[in-house]
Design an enzyme around this catalytic site. Structure first.
Site, PDB file in Angstrom:
ATOM      1  N   GLU A  43       0.805  -1.221   0.000  1.00  0.00           N
ATOM      2  CA  GLU A  43       0.000   0.000   0.000  1.00  0.00           C
ATOM      3  C   GLU A  43       0.837   1.269   0.000  1.00  0.00           C
ATOM      4  O   GLU A  43       0.459   2.266  -0.584  1.00  0.00           O
ATOM      5  CB  GLU A  43      -0.930   0.012   1.222  1.00  0.00           C
TER       6      GLU A  43
ATOM      7  N   ASP B 251      -2.382  -4.481   3.410  1.00  0.00           N
ATOM      8  CA  ASP B 251      -2.512  -4.752   4.848  1.00  0.00           C
ATOM      9  C   ASP B 251      -3.529  -5.851   5.139  1.00  0.00           C
ATOM     10  O   ASP B 251      -4.448  -6.104   4.368  1.00  0.00           O
ATOM     11  CB  ASP B 251      -2.948  -3.470   5.581  1.00  0.00           C
TER      12      ASP B 251
ATOM     13  N   ASP C   7      -6.222  -6.148   6.862  1.00  0.00           N
ATOM     14  CA  ASP C   7      -7.504  -5.771   7.450  1.00  0.00           C
ATOM     15  C   ASP C   7      -8.501  -5.667   6.305  1.00  0.00           C
ATOM     16  O   ASP C   7      -8.165  -5.962   5.162  1.00  0.00           O
ATOM     17  CB  ASP C   7      -7.386  -4.465   8.240  1.00  0.00           C
TER      18      ASP C   7
ATOM     19  N   GLU D 131      -9.880  -3.136   4.783  1.00  0.00           N
ATOM     20  CA  GLU D 131      -9.513  -2.186   3.729  1.00  0.00           C
ATOM     21  C   GLU D 131      -8.406  -2.773   2.854  1.00  0.00           C
ATOM     22  O   GLU D 131      -8.440  -2.664   1.626  1.00  0.00           O
ATOM     23  CB  GLU D 131      -9.055  -0.862   4.344  1.00  0.00           C
TER      24      GLU D 131
ATOM     25  N   TYR E 285       4.927   2.615  11.093  1.00  0.00           N
ATOM     26  CA  TYR E 285       3.790   3.290  10.494  1.00  0.00           C
ATOM     27  C   TYR E 285       2.964   4.077  11.525  1.00  0.00           C
ATOM     28  O   TYR E 285       2.733   3.594  12.630  1.00  0.00           O
ATOM     29  CB  TYR E 285       2.907   2.244   9.818  1.00  0.00           C
TER      30      TYR E 285
ATOM     31  N   ARG F 218      -0.189   5.366  11.277  1.00  0.00           N
ATOM     32  CA  ARG F 218      -1.653   5.226  11.357  1.00  0.00           C
ATOM     33  C   ARG F 218      -1.976   3.808  11.795  1.00  0.00           C
ATOM     34  O   ARG F 218      -2.035   2.888  10.990  1.00  0.00           O
ATOM     35  CB  ARG F 218      -2.284   5.541  10.004  1.00  0.00           C
TER      36      ARG F 218
ATOM     37  N   HIS G  55      -1.010  -3.353  11.648  1.00  0.00           N
ATOM     38  CA  HIS G  55       0.281  -2.733  11.913  1.00  0.00           C
ATOM     39  C   HIS G  55       0.721  -2.971  13.337  1.00  0.00           C
ATOM     40  O   HIS G  55      -0.002  -3.513  14.145  1.00  0.00           O
ATOM     41  CB  HIS G  55       0.193  -1.232  11.642  1.00  0.00           C
TER      42      HIS G  55
END
Length: 793
Positions: A20, A93, A95, A97, A296, A298, A341
């Site tokens: 990403e 990632d 998850d 999303e 990371y 976020r 993350h």
DNA sequence: CAGTGAGCGAGCTTCCGCTTGACTT
């Protein structure tokens, strides 16, 4: 030889990995070597159209996805690389999303099942990535569907509610699952503050002299006294009584370090300790991340990788010694298991100093200390409580002292708290005393104290509250705040305090003295406060759409999405259930023809015209209106309007205050033979004089400003304008050297040109030199013109 | 940039979550 190795490289390069973030791609490429090309998708590559509803309600809520214009080029590049690769690894990632990003990539790039693999890794280390490559899986369509459901629901809520607000309140407003709840929190907090009634009570503090004749022991009465009479009676009785140590207890207290940073806790601590805004923190953290200094930024995870745990342990052993170390594993509370993350930590804990701006250094230091502290031993304190008896009374005076027996993590880091107001009393070391010792009273002071109103939200405390409610994500906290500020639902600002008198009654030298003092209370700096628009919109949504504004709305739809993610529920069924509840309310609400506008309030009758006076949200904000617009009589005069001033609210403005606004524009007098007029415009209060506008500063009011004050403002503006002109050229009147907010610049035919920093004395530039600067700038795209044009449209 | 605003009219505005630029008058 060279050409052979080159060719073998081409053949070998058959793997394409897509992640990403580009920073991540760079790191991973190093681990994987030449057989792998690593590219980044820069987040989502496909989404619903931005300007259309893009959900086919009739056909089972089919979303219409498009590739945004700014992603077309990237997608084309990915497509080319994917075609020439024999194996594509989707490594977004882990998850919902991330799974959706992989799925969109699969669809858009036209990938084939036989040469596409989905991989995930939890930390960016060579081992973790190699392990991931060895254990690929397929795209989990259930996770993808949970994401689609979330996306579609948010679109339905946002794009069906917002147009209602355009019609009923004001154009270009917006509503949504996250932002509307954020506004609700702020509106309700303000109402709590308005409704708050403080209660007074006296706090009594005494200073005693120990038998050695010099040492002072300060102690507080274990009960607050309710009024002056009670205080005076109590003090009176203390004149002729004895004081002695009744009890001494000592008990150990342990304190544990806070978990490592997530996005929201980093935002809170950076606000408290460094004074950064939420978006500032994120921008600085982004730079640290891109420089490879931190993980990371976020994330909602407090998890630390094994590697990080190991190196942190080493660092603590080296710097503080073994007894300062304690292994701790933190677990993310929020279900949803979206632990894509790690917590936010330094990539290399041994890296103590970094190069960068002062802000970057401070934020890095904060992150590093928090990370180290979270693996350190508990602090051990000893809390001593001394109780002092008052004759044979029930009440006691109590002194509390704390001594640090072992500092543990406190040596490195102490978490701040939001509590303001009365500063926590510093509990230091108490003097040595023995049981039953008698004490001499030195003085006693009873101070009237008031219960505190609830605090207004700061950006960071709003983020904390949203996170507690499970509303919004690490990537959206900062943008959400920006949105509610942009819509002018809330403002970030200061509030002046009010004066309050309080009473202090003291006993000294056997005399009782009563003094009244004044303090300022309730002053606030940089806090979030609702505007009239925010309040009106919130009240409207609360009346018609309470389910969406419910603090548990997100949590309950999230439960449905969990079932989708587990493959137990069809995502369109989840949406259908919501839509069948929601849409009819949208229909019926739109159909309601309200006689007056939402939030409108009638203040009374204008004594001059006999017409009714209203306050409401106009097209440009809150206004007062005299007279009805909608009448059968076509020749009836149009209603009169006046804008509310800053600090006034349609909820609280009185008829007199409202009518006063019609005194504007107001002629103050004449100066140099021209009229001086005060008024309020789009950008606040101003004075008009000889066709020029001068802003009226905050401390003055257009309704009361005097001629002298006006002249002062006019002259100040004049001299400022004169300073603005640095140089003019007679032969080229269109070209001027001006001094602006950002330093000197050249203005020429509506465009501005920056003067290079190398020019030390801009006022000495010749016309030729100026034209040269313009010519050089013309090679680059003209930014100024485009920007202003964009703003207008 | 500056006294806007009750309505024939044209068309526009808007959501939440992933991710960075290209901007710096």
């Amino acid at each position: 030889m060279h050409s052979i190795s080159k060719r073998s490289e081409d053949i070998m390069q058959k793997n394409l990995v897509i992640v990403e973030s580009p920073a991540k791609a760079k790191t991973i490429e190093k681990f994987l070597g030449k057989d792998y090309k690593v590219m980044s998708s820069y987040g989502h590559i496909r989404d619903l159209k931005t300007k259309e509803f893009s959900i086919d309600i009739e056909h089972n809520y089919t979303p219409q996805y498009v590739i945004p214009a700014d992603k077309k080029k990237l997608v084309a590049e990915l497509k080319t690389e994917a075609k020439s690769a024999s194996q594509v690894w989707l490594a977004s990632d882990e998850d919902r999303e991330g799974e959706a990003i992989s799925w969109h990539l699969y669809e858009v790039l036209g990938l084939k099942p036989q040469n596409t693999k989905r991989i995930v890794f939890h930390e960016i280390t060579k081992n973790a990535i190699l392990h991931a490559i060895e254990t690929p899986r397929d795209i989990n369509i259930d996770l993808v569907n949970a994401q689609q459901a979330r996306r579609v629901l948010d679109r339905i809520v946002g794009f069906e509610l917002s147009p209602i607000l355009w019609r009923k309140v004001k154009p270009a407003l917006s509503a949504g699952r996250v932002q509307s709840v954020a506004v609700r929190l702020i509106v309700e907090r303000e109402r709590e503050i308005n409704d708050f009634v403080s209660e007074a009570a006296f706090r009594v503090i005494a200073n005693f002299i120990l038998p050695d004749g010099t040492t002072i022991l300060k102690a507080e009465l274990n009960k607050r006294l309710k009024d002056r009479e009670e205080v005076k009676a109590f003090l009176e009785s203390c004149k002729s009584t004895s004081f002695s140590i009744d009890d001494i207890t000592t008990k150990p207290v342990k304190k544990s370090p806070a978990p490592p940073f997530t996005t929201s806790t980093l935002q809170q601590e950076a606000a408290r300790k460094l004074g950064y805004s939420v978006s500032q923190t994120m921008m600085i953290a982004q730079r640290l991340y891109e420089s490879g200094l931190i993980t990371y930024m976020r994330t909602d995870s407090v998890n630390l990788s094994d590697l990080a745990l190991g190196t942190t342990k080493e660092a603590i052993f080296d710097t503080y010694g073994e007894k300062y170390y304690k292994f701790r594993q933190y677990h993310t509370k929020s279900k949803g298991a979206q632990e894509a993350h790690e917590a936010i930590r330094p990539t290399y804990i041994s890296n103590e100093d970094i190069s960068g701006t002062a802000q970057e250094k401070k934020l890095y230091e904060l992150i590093r200390k928090r990370t180290i502290a979270c693996q350190m031993a508990d602090a051990e304190l000893e809390r001593t409580t001394i109780s002092i008896g008052i004759g044979d009374k029930k009440e006691k005076f109590v002194a509390v002292g704390e001594v640090i027996a072992f500092d543990g993590f406190l040596q490195v880091y102490r978490e701040s708290s939001d509590d303001e107001g009365e500063k926590e009393q510093e509990n230091g070391l108490l003097p040595p005393v023995s049981l039953h010792e008698s004490l001499v009273l030195k003085d006693m002071v009873a101070t009237e104290r008031f219960t505190q109103r609830p605090p207004r939200y700061t950006e960071a405390s709003l983020v904390r509250r949203l996170e507690e409610l499970g509303i919004g994500r690490p990537s959206t906290y900062a943008p959400t705040i920006q949105t509610i500020l942009n819509r002018e639902y809330v403002v970030k600002g200061d509030k002046e305090g009010t004066q309050r008198s309080y009473c202090v009654i003291s006993l000294f030298d056997n005399k009782i003295k009563e003094v009244d003092k004044v303090e300022t209370v309730g002053a606030d700096r940089n806090k979030l406060m609702p505007t009239d628009i925010g309040t009106v919109v919130n009240d409207f949504l609360m009346e018609y759409f309470p389910s969406v504004l419910d603090y548990n709305f997100t949590a309950s739809v999230e439960k449905e999405f969990d079932a989708v993610a587990d493959g137990e529920l069809d995502w369109t069924k989840a949406i259908d259930k919501f839509y069948k509840m929601f849409h009819p309310i949208v229909e019926s609400t739109s159909a309601v023809r309200t006689e007056h506008k939402v939030g409108e309030r009638e203040l009374g009758i204008d004594p001059k015209s006999g017409k009714p006076v209203f306050v409401k949200i106009g097209r440009y904000g809150p206004v007062v209106q005299i007279g009805q617009a909608r009448t059968d009589d076509k020749d009836a005069p149009k209603p009169q309007f006046a804008t509310l001033m800053k600090g006034q609210s349609i909820e609280t403005i009185t008829l007199e205050e409202a009518l006063k606004l019609f005194d504007l524009p107001r002629k103050i007098g004449e100066y140099e033979g021209a009229e001086v007029v005060a008024a309020v415009g789009r950008f606040g209060p101003f004075i008009r004089f000889k066709g020029k506008f001068v802003s009226i500063p905050k401390n003055l009011n257009p309704l009361t400003i005097t001629m002298d004050e006006s002249i002062e403002l006019i002259e100040a503006k004049r001299s400022k304008d004169e300073q603005r002109f640095m140089k003019k050229f007679d032969e080229e009147p269109d070209l001027e050297i001006l001094n602006g907010r950002y330093g000197p610049y050249i203005a020429y035919k509506g465009s501005n040109y920056r003067i290079p920093k190398s020019v030390e004395h801009p006022e000495e530039l010749t016309l030729e030199e100026c034209q040269k600067i313009i010519a050089e700038a013309a090679d680059k795209p003209a930014t100024t013109k485009r920007r202003t044009a964009k703003k207008k449209s």
